[in-house]
Design an enzyme around this catalytic site. Structure first.
Site, mmCIF file in Angstrom:
data_model
loop_
_atom_site.group_PDB
_atom_site.id
_atom_site.type_symbol
_atom_site.label_atom_id
_atom_site.label_comp_id
_atom_site.label_asym_id
_atom_site.label_seq_id
_atom_site.Cartn_x
_atom_site.Cartn_y
_atom_site.Cartn_z
ATOM 1 C CG ASN A 182 0.968 -0.471 9.807
ATOM 2 O OD1 ASN A 182 1.401 -0.722 10.941
ATOM 3 N ND2 ASN A 182 -0.247 0.007 9.598
ATOM 4 N NE ARG A 203 0.324 3.530 12.158
ATOM 5 C CZ ARG A 203 -0.984 3.413 12.059
ATOM 6 N NH1 ARG A 203 -1.518 2.713 11.083
ATOM 7 N NH2 ARG A 203 -1.763 4.006 12.927
ATOM 8 C CG HIS A 218 -5.270 7.135 14.912
ATOM 9 N ND1 HIS A 218 -6.340 7.026 15.768
ATOM 10 C CD2 HIS A 218 -5.041 5.885 14.450
ATOM 11 C CE1 HIS A 218 -6.740 5.764 15.833
ATOM 12 N NE2 HIS A 218 -5.964 5.044 15.048
ATOM 13 N NE ARG A 247 -7.453 -0.489 20.255
ATOM 14 C CZ ARG A 247 -6.780 0.269 19.390
ATOM 15 N NH1 ARG A 247 -6.372 1.468 19.744
ATOM 16 N NH2 ARG A 247 -6.519 -0.175 18.183
ATOM 17 C CD GLU A 289 -3.185 5.755 9.080
ATOM 18 O OE1 GLU A 289 -3.902 4.949 8.432
ATOM 19 O OE2 GLU A 289 -3.124 5.744 10.319
#
Ligand code: ADP
Length: 400
Positions: A9, A94, A182, A242, A380
């Site tokens: 990742n 990813r 996601h 964010r 993940e």
């Protein structure tokens, strides 16, 4: 011979990695995890075993090569030495954006990589770093198969309404539309939930992935029906730094009245907003929950208010809701956040069992709650390892 799969990742200044041992039976098992941080400045390598006990660390002396290719070469050599008879058969990455092209993971070829490069304008903060790691590894280990697993792919089957903005069609045809992110986390939860609660069957589930990036997804019968993130990972819930959902008129105001350009808006909305912007204290939920500052309390309250509000919206997208799932850093570990969200969903019949909630139990609702509420740790990396195994077995989405 047992096989090993490397999962990467890659971000702007760090690459997280995990190594999975794959016997071909059941899920691959994670054996090593770690990261190289400080890429581009002063890199530091750290590795841990499956129980998160330190295995190794390293920093680089001044003058040693520390470009991505050299760092990944070091990583692969280090991993290969520790495989204990297993063979490294592939690397799974990813990749944030698969655009409209990819609704499943794909075995990487130069043509696929070029297609993914074309999506950089859709995810300029993430996609270039994901692709840089793939290119570096392709140069240092050209014979190692690589697989791209996309954060957008799980959402590709959403009903068309969930993917549309009400803007002129030409823009949508160019790719200005809602993608959702996601996806690897939601796919893992969609796979895990039936193991935990087989009675839920093809039910309608709202999943709240609450990490430093946060989003929510409506999943019906294991398929994504709607999500809070749209064109970018800026939409939906407020996050660590964010802003989440914002009236686009605010951006026009900031450009006109404050003379802000794209770079300034990007900094404001990605790095200075969310929990940090509202609290002025921190982007970390733990710090906010411990703080006596009223603005920290406001940030927590706003976060929970928006999660409850989006739960209603996502339930509506599925015509109802049969279960609620919390996952990722805050979702898995913050019982106060789950309590507040549960309280705000009392109208829906949600009842949180406070003892189970405080213990981060798997089922945190009371028996008389109208819908069950679960806490399910996401994984993940395991999802990427599984996809990589499948892609190698020839179940990959065909290249363009
Ligand atoms: P990322 O989105 O970077 O993968 P994670 O899913 O690991 O992040 O979530 C990180 C966030 O989880 C941190 O910013 C922190 O706010 C929050 N977090 C972690 N542990 C706790 C906890 N015990 N209580 C509240 N929040 C927590």
């Amino acid at each position: 011979m047992p096989k090993a799969i490397l999962v990467i990742n890659a971000g702007s200044s760090s690459s997280k990695f995990s190594v999975f041992r794959d016997s071909g039976q059941g899920d691959p098992a994670m054996i090593i995890t770690g990261q190289i941080s400080g890429i581009g400045t002063e890199p530091v390598f750290e590795a841990k075993d499956a129980q998160r006990r330190p295995l190794a660390s390293k920093s680089w002396a001044f003058g040693e090569p520390t470009d991505r290719k050299s760092l990944l070469s070091f990583l692969l050599d280090w991993i290969t030495e520790r495989l204990e008879g297993a063979t490294l058969v592939a690397a799974g990455h990813r990749v944030v954006h698969g655009g409209l092209l990819y609704s499943a993971p794909v075995l990487l070829t130069p043509a696929v990589l070029d297609a993914l490069e074309g999506l950089v304008p859709l995810a300029p903060l993430h996609q270039p770093h994901n692709l840089a790691a793939i290119r570096a590894l392709a140069e240092s280990h050209p014979d190692l198969p690589q697989v791209a697993c996309f954060d957008t792919a799980f959402h590709r089957g959403q009903p068309w309404q969930a993917g549309m903005f009400a803007i002129p069609r030409e823009l949508m045809d160019e790719g200005v539309r809602r993608y959702g992110f996601h996806g690897l986390s939601y796919e893992y939860i969609a796979r895990r939930l039936p193991e935990i609660a087989p009675e839920l069957g093809d039910s309608r589930v709202v999943v709240a992935h609450l990490g430093s990036g946060a989003s929510m997804c409506a999943i019906h019968g294991g398929r994504s029906m709607d999500s809070t993130m749209g064109f970018t990972a800026l939409d939906g819930l407020p996050m660590g730094t964010r802003c989440g959902n914002i009236d686009p008129g605010v951006l026009i105001y900031l450009m006109r009245q404050k003379g802000m350009d794209a770079g300034a808006l990007e900094k404001l909305l990605y790095n200075k907003s969310g929990l940090l912007g509202v609290s002025g204290v921190s982007n970390d939920m733990r710090v906010l929950l411990d703080s006596a500052d009223p603005h920290a309390e406001e940030a927590v309250e706003l976060f929970c208010f928006r999660i409850a509000k989006e739960t209603g919206a996502l339930a509506s997208s599925m015509g109802g809701i049969d279960a609620l799932v919390f996952t990722a850093g805050i979702g898995e570990r913050s019982s106060p956040v789950r309590t507040r969200v549960g309280d705000k969903l009392a109208w829906l019949g949600v009842r949180i069992d406070e003892a189970a909630n405080a213990a981060n139990a798997t089922l945190i609702s009371t028996p008389d709650s109208r819908i069950p509420v679960y806490v399910i740790p996401t994984d993940e990396e395991r999802m990427i390892a599984l996809h990589t195994r499948n892609a190698l077995a020839g179940n990959a989405f065909p290249p363009p």
